[in-house]
Write a protein that holds these residues in place. Structure first.
Motif, PDB file in Angstrom:
ATOM      1  N   UNK A 188       0.837  -1.202   0.000  1.00 22.07           N
ATOM      2  CA  UNK A 188       0.000   0.000   0.000  1.00 22.07           C
ATOM      3  C   UNK A 188       0.875   1.258   0.000  1.00 22.07           C
ATOM      4  N   UNK A 189       0.330   2.393  -0.476  1.00 20.66           N
ATOM      5  CA  UNK A 189       1.088   3.649  -0.433  1.00 20.66           C
ATOM      6  C   UNK A 189       1.509   4.027   0.988  1.00 20.66           C
ATOM      7  N   UNK A 190       0.673   3.677   1.969  1.00 19.67           N
ATOM      8  CA  UNK A 190       1.021   4.001   3.361  1.00 19.67           C
ATOM      9  C   UNK A 190       2.283   3.266   3.801  1.00 19.67           C
ATOM     10  N   UNK A 191       2.394   1.987   3.419  1.00 22.21           N
ATOM     11  CA  UNK A 191       3.577   1.214   3.790  1.00 22.21           C
ATOM     12  C   UNK A 191       4.810   1.700   3.043  1.00 22.21           C
ATOM     13  N   UNK A 192       4.654   2.025   1.785  1.00 24.22           N
ATOM     14  CA  UNK A 192       5.795   2.534   1.019  1.00 24.22           C
ATOM     15  C   UNK A 192       6.200   3.926   1.504  1.00 24.22           C
ATOM     16  N   UNK A 193       5.246   4.704   1.926  1.00 20.58           N
ATOM     17  CA  UNK A 193       5.539   6.024   2.496  1.00 20.58           C
ATOM     18  C   UNK A 193       6.371   5.889   3.765  1.00 20.58           C
ATOM     19  N   UNK A 194       6.058   4.864   4.554  1.00 19.43           N
ATOM     20  CA  UNK A 194       6.791   4.598   5.790  1.00 19.43           C
ATOM     21  C   UNK A 194       8.265   4.341   5.479  1.00 19.43           C
ATOM     22  N   UNK A 249       9.237  11.583  -3.516  1.00 17.14           N
ATOM     23  CA  UNK A 249       8.654  10.414  -4.177  1.00 17.14           C
ATOM     24  C   UNK A 249       7.147  10.400  -3.954  1.00 17.14           C
ATOM     25  N   UNK A 250       6.377   9.785  -4.870  1.00 18.90           N
ATOM     26  CA  UNK A 250       4.919   9.964  -4.841  1.00 18.90           C
ATOM     27  C   UNK A 250       4.173   9.208  -3.747  1.00 18.90           C
ATOM     28  N   UNK A 251       4.816   8.249  -3.074  1.00 15.64           N
ATOM     29  CA  UNK A 251       4.058   7.340  -2.202  1.00 15.64           C
ATOM     30  C   UNK A 251       3.337   8.063  -1.064  1.00 15.64           C
ATOM     31  N   UNK A 252       4.034   8.989  -0.402  1.00 14.09           N
ATOM     32  CA  UNK A 252       3.382   9.686   0.710  1.00 14.09           C
ATOM     33  C   UNK A 252       2.232  10.551   0.212  1.00 14.09           C
ATOM     34  N   UNK A 253       2.408  11.140  -0.982  1.00 17.52           N
ATOM     35  CA  UNK A 253       1.334  11.951  -1.545  1.00 17.52           C
ATOM     36  C   UNK A 253       0.112  11.127  -1.906  1.00 17.52           C
TER      37      UNK A 253
END
Length: 333
Positions: free
Chosen positions: A113-119, A205-209
């Protein structure tokens, strides 16, 4: 039809039974290993988290390292927790391993998920920032040393009292070379600037966005971006090459000041458009510079790792490249 003798028949049956057992042995071994792995995951993860929470980051990193082969379901978590624990040690060589593990975690979490990649993205950026802070502090110490040496040399040349220990720190008559010290200062401030630039680039990077962030998290991310830009500027301004000469254009063109003011008083609309397009060009140039500095920082990291392996035959830091089965114990320290 001749019957086999009883001993020969018994031996044939034993061979057939042994062949059947040998055929199923690989499956049994795989099941045993899998069962052993699953049984160990929870206690090893718990031990690693306890060490991390207690502040024993080196012990936590070592224990998380055992999880590399134990986490078959979500392997990115193993590398993520190992890298995060190593980064918390703030040891210069461990930071290289931390970056390696977090990079690996990011690659393995491609379908997460984007949340995990943002982490992962956030902790990777923080690790580069810590590395930049360390290089900045070292550059500051070398700059202070350079200032003392230059001051002592100037005093000696002028026939004034000076600290002889500054010009003979080892007592063997070897005098520090100001040119070499100056280059060291320049290099280490440049390293810090590149690492801050890489940290800022990763923040973009786009994940957190793409993840669901609270207003507080968005505010923290914006503050981190600004902090990294400020640190880059500080590292750049501290470089000896940028401190020489100064701005010679400040006093030039005084006669044209009135003309510039008169030009500025007319055509405000065109001036506003020019300023906007200039701001866009500057932002594009800044992003290109960030990418270049990020690439240079990664190249330098790989060079230093290879240099360490050539010298010691091992990877920097603790060496193993590992993890945890839970993934939540070290989130964005």
């Amino acid at each position: 039809r001749r019957r086999r003798p009883a001993p020969a028949l018994r031996a044939a049956r034993l061979r057939r039974r042994r062949g059947g057992l040998l055929g199923t042995l690989p499956v049994v071994l795989v099941l045993l290993v899998l069962g052993f792995t699953l049984a160990l995951r929870a206690p090893v993860a718990s031990l690693a988290k306890d060490r991390y929470d207690a502040g024993d980051t080196e012990g936590a990193a070592s224990t998380y390292g055992l999880q590399r082969t134990l986490n078959l379901v979500e392997p990115w978590k193993a590398h993520y927790n190992h890298g995060t624990a190593l980064a918390r040690t703030e040891d210069s060589w461990s930071l290289y391993d931390a970056i390696r593990s977090l990079d690996r975690a990011y690659d393995l979490a491609e379908n997460s998920s984007p949340e995990e990649r943002c982490m992962i993205q956030t902790n990777l950026s923080l690790t580069y920032e810590i590395q930049g802070d360390g290089d900045m502090a070292y550059a500051d110490r070398k700059a202070a040393e350079l200032a003392l040496v230059e001051e002592a040399i100037a005093a000696r040349d002028a026939g004034l009292p000076y600290d002889e220990g500054v010009l003979d720190p080892y007592g063997d008559g070897t005098e520090p070379d100001p040119a070499e010290l100056r280059q060291d200062v320049q290099d280490w401030y440049e390293y810090a600037e590149q690492e801050y630039a890489t940290a800022e680039q990763i923040r973009g990077w786009p994940d957190c966005g793409e993840s669901e962030q609270t207003p507080e998290q968005q505010e923290q991310d914006a503050a981190a971006q600004q902090r990294l830009q400020d640190k880059q500027q500080e590292a750049q301004d501290s470089q000896p090459e940028n401190q020489d000469g100064g701005d010679t254009s400040e006093g030039e063109g005084d006669g044209s000041e009135g003309d510039e003011q008169s030009d500025a008083s007319g055509g405000d609309g065109a001036q506003g458009e020019d300023q906007q397009s200039q701001a866009e060009r500057e932002e594009q140039q800044r992003q290109e510079q960030l990418e270049q500095q990020g690439s240079e920082a990664r190249d330098e990291q790989e060079r230093l790792e290879q240099e360490y392996r050539d010298l010691y035959g091992d990877q920097p830091g603790t060496g193993s490249d590992p993890g945890d089965s839970t993934g939540g114990g070290t989130k964005n320290w």
